[in-house]
Write an enzyme that holds these catalytic residues in place. Sequence first.
Site, PDB file in Angstrom:
ATOM      1  N   ASP A 182       6.361 -24.345   2.203  1.00  0.00           N
ATOM      2  CA  ASP A 182       6.848 -24.775   3.514  1.00  0.00           C
ATOM      3  C   ASP A 182       8.359 -24.682   3.376  1.00  0.00           C
ATOM      4  OD1 ASP A 182       8.055 -26.283   5.573  1.00  0.00           O
ATOM      5  OD2 ASP A 182       6.143 -27.247   5.966  1.00  0.00           O
ATOM      6  N   HIS A 183       8.960 -23.648   3.965  1.00  0.00           N
ATOM      7  CA  HIS A 183      10.361 -23.388   3.617  1.00  0.00           C
ATOM      8  C   HIS A 183      11.293 -24.522   4.058  1.00  0.00           C
ATOM      9  CE1 HIS A 183      10.854 -21.873   7.765  1.00  0.00           C
ATOM     10  NE2 HIS A 183      12.157 -21.945   7.583  1.00  0.00           N
ATOM     11  N   ASP A 229       2.327 -23.696  14.428  1.00  0.00           N
ATOM     12  CA  ASP A 229       3.429 -22.965  13.786  1.00  0.00           C
ATOM     13  C   ASP A 229       4.501 -23.905  13.219  1.00  0.00           C
ATOM     14  OD1 ASP A 229       4.834 -20.476  13.204  1.00  0.00           O
ATOM     15  OD2 ASP A 229       6.239 -21.039  14.799  1.00  0.00           O
ATOM     16  N   LYS A 241      10.855 -23.147  21.508  1.00  0.00           N
ATOM     17  CA  LYS A 241      11.610 -21.885  21.476  1.00  0.00           C
ATOM     18  C   LYS A 241      12.389 -21.751  22.779  1.00  0.00           C
ATOM     19  CE  LYS A 241       9.063 -20.062  17.955  1.00  0.00           C
ATOM     20  NZ  LYS A 241       9.664 -20.108  16.632  1.00  0.00           N
ATOM     21  N   LYS A 299       2.889 -19.274   4.467  1.00  0.00           N
ATOM     22  CA  LYS A 299       2.239 -19.875   5.625  1.00  0.00           C
ATOM     23  C   LYS A 299       1.775 -18.776   6.560  1.00  0.00           C
ATOM     24  CE  LYS A 299       4.324 -21.140   9.329  1.00  0.00           C
ATOM     25  NZ  LYS A 299       5.186 -21.522  10.435  1.00  0.00           N
ATOM     26  N   ARG A 348       0.818  -1.225   0.000  1.00  0.00           N
ATOM     27  CA  ARG A 348       0.000   0.000   0.000  1.00  0.00           C
ATOM     28  C   ARG A 348       0.847   1.268   0.000  1.00  0.00           C
ATOM     29  NH1 ARG A 348      -3.372  -1.408   5.153  1.00  0.00           N
ATOM     30  NH2 ARG A 348      -1.205  -1.848   5.652  1.00  0.00           N
ATOM     31  N   GLU A 404      14.970 -24.366  18.938  1.00  0.00           N
ATOM     32  CA  GLU A 404      15.378 -22.991  18.624  1.00  0.00           C
ATOM     33  C   GLU A 404      15.792 -22.279  19.903  1.00  0.00           C
ATOM     34  OE1 GLU A 404      12.998 -21.114  15.227  1.00  0.00           O
ATOM     35  OE2 GLU A 404      11.474 -22.075  16.441  1.00  0.00           O
ATOM     36  N   HIS A 445       6.192 -27.970   9.310  1.00  0.00           N
ATOM     37  CA  HIS A 445       7.595 -28.352   9.135  1.00  0.00           C
ATOM     38  C   HIS A 445       7.906 -29.763   9.660  1.00  0.00           C
ATOM     39  CE1 HIS A 445       7.824 -24.234   8.103  1.00  0.00           C
ATOM     40  NE2 HIS A 445       8.102 -23.732   9.285  1.00  0.00           N
ATOM     41  N   LYS A 465      15.093 -26.539   2.244  1.00  0.00           N
ATOM     42  CA  LYS A 465      16.412 -26.650   2.894  1.00  0.00           C
ATOM     43  C   LYS A 465      17.189 -27.791   2.252  1.00  0.00           C
ATOM     44  CE  LYS A 465      14.993 -24.917   7.427  1.00  0.00           C
ATOM     45  NZ  LYS A 465      15.881 -23.884   7.905  1.00  0.00           N
TER      46      LYS A 465
HETATM   47  P1  NDP Z   1       4.790  -7.785   7.500  1.00  0.00           P
HETATM   48  O1  NDP Z   1       3.691  -7.326   8.386  1.00  0.00           O
HETATM   49  O2  NDP Z   1       6.186  -7.457   7.849  1.00  0.00           O
HETATM   50  O3  NDP Z   1       4.544  -7.202   6.025  1.00  0.00           O
HETATM   51  C1  NDP Z   1       3.273  -7.168   5.440  1.00  0.00           C
HETATM   52  C2  NDP Z   1       3.385  -6.623   4.044  1.00  0.00           C
HETATM   53  O4  NDP Z   1       2.086  -6.597   3.449  1.00  0.00           O
HETATM   54  C3  NDP Z   1       3.904  -5.192   3.953  1.00  0.00           C
HETATM   55  O5  NDP Z   1       4.661  -5.046   2.789  1.00  0.00           O
HETATM   56  C4  NDP Z   1       2.636  -4.377   3.876  1.00  0.00           C
HETATM   57  O6  NDP Z   1       2.911  -3.119   3.307  1.00  0.00           O
HETATM   58  C5  NDP Z   1       1.797  -5.270   2.982  1.00  0.00           C
HETATM   59  N1  NDP Z   1       0.357  -5.074   3.119  1.00  0.00           N
HETATM   60  C6  NDP Z   1      -0.370  -5.009   4.258  1.00  0.00           C
HETATM   61  N2  NDP Z   1      -1.660  -4.805   3.987  1.00  0.00           N
HETATM   62  C7  NDP Z   1      -1.754  -4.722   2.635  1.00  0.00           C
HETATM   63  C8  NDP Z   1      -2.836  -4.516   1.742  1.00  0.00           C
HETATM   64  N3  NDP Z   1      -4.094  -4.325   2.167  1.00  0.00           N
HETATM   65  N4  NDP Z   1      -2.572  -4.499   0.419  1.00  0.00           N
HETATM   66  C9  NDP Z   1      -1.318  -4.671  -0.039  1.00  0.00           C
HETATM   67  N5  NDP Z   1      -0.266  -4.877   0.758  1.00  0.00           N
HETATM   68  C10 NDP Z   1      -0.482  -4.905   2.078  1.00  0.00           C
HETATM   69  O7  NDP Z   1       4.571  -9.356   7.310  1.00  0.00           O
HETATM   70  P2  NDP Z   1       5.688 -10.478   7.037  1.00  0.00           P
HETATM   71  O8  NDP Z   1       6.554 -10.046   5.917  1.00  0.00           O
HETATM   72  O9  NDP Z   1       6.312 -10.855   8.322  1.00  0.00           O
HETATM   73  O10 NDP Z   1       4.787 -11.721   6.611  1.00  0.00           O
HETATM   74  C11 NDP Z   1       4.250 -11.842   5.317  1.00  0.00           C
HETATM   75  C12 NDP Z   1       3.701 -13.262   5.138  1.00  0.00           C
HETATM   76  O11 NDP Z   1       4.776 -14.192   5.288  1.00  0.00           O
HETATM   77  C13 NDP Z   1       2.660 -13.667   6.196  1.00  0.00           C
HETATM   78  O12 NDP Z   1       1.742 -14.540   5.601  1.00  0.00           O
HETATM   79  C14 NDP Z   1       3.485 -14.425   7.227  1.00  0.00           C
HETATM   80  O13 NDP Z   1       2.704 -15.338   7.949  1.00  0.00           O
HETATM   81  C15 NDP Z   1       4.483 -15.130   6.309  1.00  0.00           C
HETATM   82  N6  NDP Z   1       5.722 -15.528   6.974  1.00  0.00           N
HETATM   83  C16 NDP Z   1       6.563 -14.571   7.494  1.00  0.00           C
HETATM   84  C17 NDP Z   1       7.742 -14.964   8.107  1.00  0.00           C
HETATM   85  C18 NDP Z   1       8.710 -13.947   8.620  1.00  0.00           C
HETATM   86  O14 NDP Z   1       9.775 -14.371   9.083  1.00  0.00           O
HETATM   87  N7  NDP Z   1       8.394 -12.652   8.582  1.00  0.00           N
HETATM   88  C19 NDP Z   1       8.114 -16.397   8.238  1.00  0.00           C
HETATM   89  C20 NDP Z   1       7.173 -17.301   7.626  1.00  0.00           C
HETATM   90  C21 NDP Z   1       6.025 -16.862   7.019  1.00  0.00           C
HETATM   91  P3  NDP Z   1       1.882  -1.863   3.436  1.00  0.00           P
HETATM   92  O15 NDP Z   1       1.526  -1.756   4.894  1.00  0.00           O
HETATM   93  O16 NDP Z   1       2.619  -0.700   2.886  1.00  0.00           O
HETATM   94  O17 NDP Z   1       0.696  -2.213   2.613  1.00  0.00           O
HETATM   95  C1  BG6 Z   2       8.765 -20.472  10.784  1.00  0.00           C
HETATM   96  C2  BG6 Z   2       8.078 -20.341  12.105  1.00  0.00           C
HETATM   97  O1  BG6 Z   2       7.928 -21.082   9.857  1.00  0.00           O
HETATM   98  O2  BG6 Z   2       9.943 -21.274  10.960  1.00  0.00           O
HETATM   99  C3  BG6 Z   2       9.000 -19.736  13.130  1.00  0.00           C
HETATM  100  O3  BG6 Z   2       6.938 -19.502  11.947  1.00  0.00           O
HETATM  101  C4  BG6 Z   2      10.289 -20.513  13.226  1.00  0.00           C
HETATM  102  O4  BG6 Z   2       8.376 -19.693  14.413  1.00  0.00           O
HETATM  103  C5  BG6 Z   2      10.889 -20.713  11.850  1.00  0.00           C
HETATM  104  O5  BG6 Z   2      11.185 -19.776  14.050  1.00  0.00           O
HETATM  105  C6  BG6 Z   2      12.075 -21.668  11.917  1.00  0.00           C
HETATM  106  O6  BG6 Z   2      12.714 -21.695  10.674  1.00  0.00           O
HETATM  107  P1  BG6 Z   2      14.274 -22.017  10.551  1.00  0.00           P
HETATM  108  O7  BG6 Z   2      14.520 -22.013   9.085  1.00  0.00           O
HETATM  109  O8  BG6 Z   2      14.985 -20.899  11.289  1.00  0.00           O
HETATM  110  O9  BG6 Z   2      14.481 -23.333  11.217  1.00  0.00           O
END
Ligand code: NDP
Ligand code: BG6
Length: 483
Positions: free
Chosen positions: A177-178, A235, A331, A148, A51, A216, A240, A182
């Site tokens: 599923d990352h 989670d 954790k 996820k 956004r 972890e 995983h 691996k």
């Molecule tokens: P964040 O909250 O850090 O980022 C969310 C992103 O979505 C931002 O770029 C935000 O930008 C955008 N966004 C939010 N609302 C909208 C909207 N209405 N339209 C368009 N864009 C939007 O989330 P994460 O990056 O942490 O997570 C993203 C996904 O990845 C989730 O499904 C999460 O479960 C998954 N995930 C994340 C992990 C991680 O380590 N972070 C690990 C595993 C999975 P803006 O606000 O400018 O719109």
């Molecule tokens: C994510 C979980 O999917 O995997 C986290 O949401 C977790 O809670 C992570 O820490 C672990 O991933 P890795 O690659 O660091 O073992």
Amino acid sequence: MVSRVIPVDVFDLVIFGGTGDLARRKILPGLYRRFLAGQMVPESRMIGAARADLTDEAFRQQVREAIAEFVPKARQDDAAIEGFLGRIHYVSIDATGTGGWAALKALMRENVVRAFYFSVAPSLFGDIAQRLSEHQIADAWSRIVVEKPFGRDLASAKALNEVLAKHFNETQIYRIDHYLGKETVQNLMAVRFANILFEPLWKAEYIDHVQITVAETVGVDGRGAYYDKSGAMRDMVQNHLMQLLCLIAMEPPYHFDPDAVRDEKLKVIRALKPVKTEDIVRGQYGAGRGEKSYVVHSENPASKTESYIALKVQISNWRWQGVPFYLRTGKRLRARASEIAITFKQPPHAIFDDASGWHENVLVIRLQPNEGMNLMVMIKEPGPGGMRLMQVPLDMSFADAIDDAEDVPDAYERLIMDVIRGNQTLFMRGDEVEAAWAWTDPIIEGWEARGDRPQTYDPGSSGPEDALMLMHRDGRRWREIRE
Ligand code: NDP
Ligand code: BG6
């Protein structure tokens, strides 16, 4: 050996949530590394979408900073970074609104692979799928990558599958599923199916039990709000650990082909027995070592969410009859250490005295860190004094076995390249995810109905005391958690 890089087709990859945490830490730095490795044809493009109102240049600056922070210094090449940034664009879009879609459509090119990475909150997956389809931005050859969590129970996973299926075929949907990306997790399949050594022994007749550990050291600080609604079962275990279990337990597929592999994994999930209450131990970390407790991190003083879980799991099929699989993940544990340990049975007849010092054979596959394999075998203790046995490791470190471990792509890099190649082998199929939830739901419903509280454990420990008992009462012991 590792440098055998086969370039993928030209692509336009749109990253919804391009400014978010996952994109910044994993997706964009990973894409840069593939660019540096020469796997990405220079004409390929990455388009961030979120956004925030950003110019291309402002978004490129964010990507530049992400590379500086998350790519090892030795891989930060100024010319390559600038070349990569030249391939980056940005579109401001609200997934739930109407603005921005026409601009995105105008940006997309014909005759290149189109992929759309949904790196946003799961509540937005359906909105994005619908708008991509309505605005005819996605075509029959486009792929979507879905992050996820994929649902939080069977009903929500089914609903999500249905929403996506309205706009995309199953062959277009890449559920991440990352763990499957691996290197060592894929190695499980190589070890099992590319060697004659192990497979003949890979069954109840010879295997006593299997331990799967994903430990972890990190807590949930910073993501407590998400985690508290999820817990270790949703989670980590539902996805995983379940995938690891499948790769260990599945029958050999007829070919290393997406549906052949996923069919076999699905059979394992469907064969999982319901887990008995006494075979589940849940824990929550307390305060200690200068760190705050789980309830502080989750900002929920009454939280009953588990940051640790151990389970004894049984598979009802011929191969695994009577072989327990002990799973644990948590954790704030003693060390970051993920491994699978397969403990073999005693030889059918003991020719050495009880006092000889016999131990079981154990095959340990270390997933992270220090990836490798270790086979514990018995030999004679050298020297005089009769036939005394000792256990020694046949130790193989993957880092020693390959030329440059630094060049091994991380999970996200590999998976995104697979999306572009159109290879779904390492992605979860819709029925697989649903089957995993069908097994998980009654476990969670059980402890919710009983109002169970997780047992507190000390940070830096191996988890709650009761988890030790889970194995002790079967006359077995967990392996020590250490790096
Ligand atoms: P964040 O909250 O850090 O980022 C969310 C992103 O979505 C931002 O770029 C935000 O930008 C955008 N966004 C939010 N609302 C909208 C909207 N209405 N339209 C368009 N864009 C939007 O989330 P994460 O990056 O942490 O997570 C993203 C996904 O990845 C989730 O499904 C999460 O479960 C998954 N995930 C994340 C992990 C991680 O380590 N972070 C690990 C595993 C999975 P803006 O606000 O400018 O719109
Ligand atoms: C994510 C979980 O999917 O995997 C986290 O949401 C977790 O809670 C992570 O820490 C672990 O991933 P890795 O690659 O660091 O073992």
